[in-house]
Write a protein that holds these residues in place. Sequence first.
Motif, mmCIF file in Angstrom:
data_model
loop_
_atom_site.group_PDB
_atom_site.id
_atom_site.type_symbol
_atom_site.label_atom_id
_atom_site.label_comp_id
_atom_site.label_asym_id
_atom_site.label_seq_id
_atom_site.Cartn_x
_atom_site.Cartn_y
_atom_site.Cartn_z
ATOM 1 N N LYS A 89 -4.632 -12.851 -1.957
ATOM 2 C CA LYS A 89 -5.632 -11.798 -1.795
ATOM 3 C C LYS A 89 -7.026 -12.342 -2.074
ATOM 4 C CE LYS A 89 -6.731 -7.056 -3.173
ATOM 5 N NZ LYS A 89 -6.284 -5.864 -3.936
ATOM 6 N N ARG A 93 -10.388 -12.416 0.285
ATOM 7 C CA ARG A 93 -11.674 -11.895 -0.194
ATOM 8 C C ARG A 93 -12.782 -12.924 -0.003
ATOM 9 N NH1 ARG A 93 -14.793 -12.111 -4.706
ATOM 10 N NH2 ARG A 93 -13.364 -13.624 -5.647
ATOM 11 N N TYR A 181 -2.018 -7.381 9.334
ATOM 12 C CA TYR A 181 -2.721 -6.195 8.887
ATOM 13 C C TYR A 181 -3.232 -5.382 10.069
ATOM 14 C CZ TYR A 181 -6.607 -3.388 7.105
ATOM 15 O OH TYR A 181 -7.479 -2.376 6.841
ATOM 16 N N LYS A 224 -17.409 -3.953 3.099
ATOM 17 C CA LYS A 224 -16.319 -3.000 2.866
ATOM 18 C C LYS A 224 -14.969 -3.691 2.988
ATOM 19 C CE LYS A 224 -18.695 1.186 4.458
ATOM 20 N NZ LYS A 224 -18.764 2.215 5.545
ATOM 21 N N ARG A 225 -14.841 -4.587 3.985
ATOM 22 C CA ARG A 225 -13.583 -5.315 4.160
ATOM 23 C C ARG A 225 -13.292 -6.173 2.926
ATOM 24 N NH1 ARG A 225 -14.179 -2.688 8.389
ATOM 25 N NH2 ARG A 225 -13.824 -3.407 10.522
ATOM 26 N N GLU A 227 -14.315 -5.710 -0.135
ATOM 27 C CA GLU A 227 -14.077 -4.912 -1.338
ATOM 28 C C GLU A 227 -12.769 -4.138 -1.301
ATOM 29 O OE1 GLU A 227 -17.518 -2.484 -1.443
ATOM 30 O OE2 GLU A 227 -18.884 -4.118 -2.009
ATOM 31 N N HIS A 228 -12.277 -3.838 -0.100
ATOM 32 C CA HIS A 228 -11.071 -3.016 0.044
ATOM 33 C C HIS A 228 -10.061 -3.738 0.925
ATOM 34 C CE1 HIS A 228 -13.358 0.218 -1.805
ATOM 35 N NE2 HIS A 228 -14.309 0.013 -0.915
ATOM 36 N N ILE A 229 -9.405 -4.729 0.331
ATOM 37 C CA ILE A 229 -8.436 -5.542 1.082
ATOM 38 C C ILE A 229 -7.037 -4.956 0.906
ATOM 39 C CG2 ILE A 229 -7.389 -7.825 1.325
ATOM 40 C CD1 ILE A 229 -10.010 -8.948 0.158
ATOM 41 N N PRO A 230 -6.429 -4.448 1.972
ATOM 42 C CA PRO A 230 -5.092 -3.852 1.884
ATOM 43 C C PRO A 230 -4.025 -4.940 1.877
ATOM 44 C CG PRO A 230 -5.857 -3.760 4.124
ATOM 45 C CD PRO A 230 -6.966 -4.410 3.330
ATOM 46 N N TYR A 231 -3.803 -5.516 0.747
ATOM 47 C CA TYR A 231 -2.937 -6.696 0.659
ATOM 48 C C TYR A 231 -1.662 -6.362 -0.099
ATOM 49 C CZ TYR A 231 -1.873 -11.686 0.501
ATOM 50 O OH TYR A 231 -1.300 -12.914 0.686
#
Length: 240
Positions: A89, A93, A181, A224-225, A227-231
């Motif tokens: 992750k 980032r 993703y 935004k990507r 800060e909010h990583i859907p991992y």
Amino acid sequence: MRTNMRITMNDLNRETLQHNRLPDLVLDKLMEWIMSGKLLMGDKLNTEELATQLGVSRMPIREALSNLEKMGLAESIPYAGTRLVTLTKDDVRQIYIARTALEPVAARYACAKITDKQIEDLRRIQEEYKQIVSHDELDAVDVYQHNRLYHFSIYKASGLSRVCAMIESLWDNLSFFKLIYGQKLLDSKESRDSMIAEHQSYLDALERRDSDLIFQLLECNLKKRAEHIPYNSDAYFHEK
């Protein structure tokens, strides 16, 4: 200790492997296994095993693996062979942080240099992208490739070839994450409409030659990507 999932011969219909298209067909099959989760991050790709499992010679396997490396999905490790890439992750980032530093700058320069013909090409790519994401079942590879084509059609208009090469390298490094993703990012009409609107906002800024606006749009979206990583590691790795 991780164990690799063995893929059986039944996963491939040998009759479809025409000799002159073997490398492409092998690559398609490997991509299918990645998208379905049969192959995950860090998995070793053994040339001889794959040749046996797919019923082909080692040459098309080697060519397919080389293409996976060029796509940023695999890497050759001395004395260990070829493996699919591994991204944590924090890796993801950091890549987004680097993209945030470079892509808005390239877009700003593109705004000053882009031609009417290049804008027209972008409109066409945007319409193709709309059609692709409107399908009930998405082809994640097709979505990824058209999204990439759209963005690089903007960045390359900047004339900053070295900056574009660095951005391309970052996209290659992120491609495994984006492919997996990407299927989840566009899993609802709302999310698909949002991505279309995001692309359209860049196009509108370019048409107005508003370099400050496109810089701000890209910087905001990439932050935004980052800060909010859907991992979810289960989606990328085999259980240990």
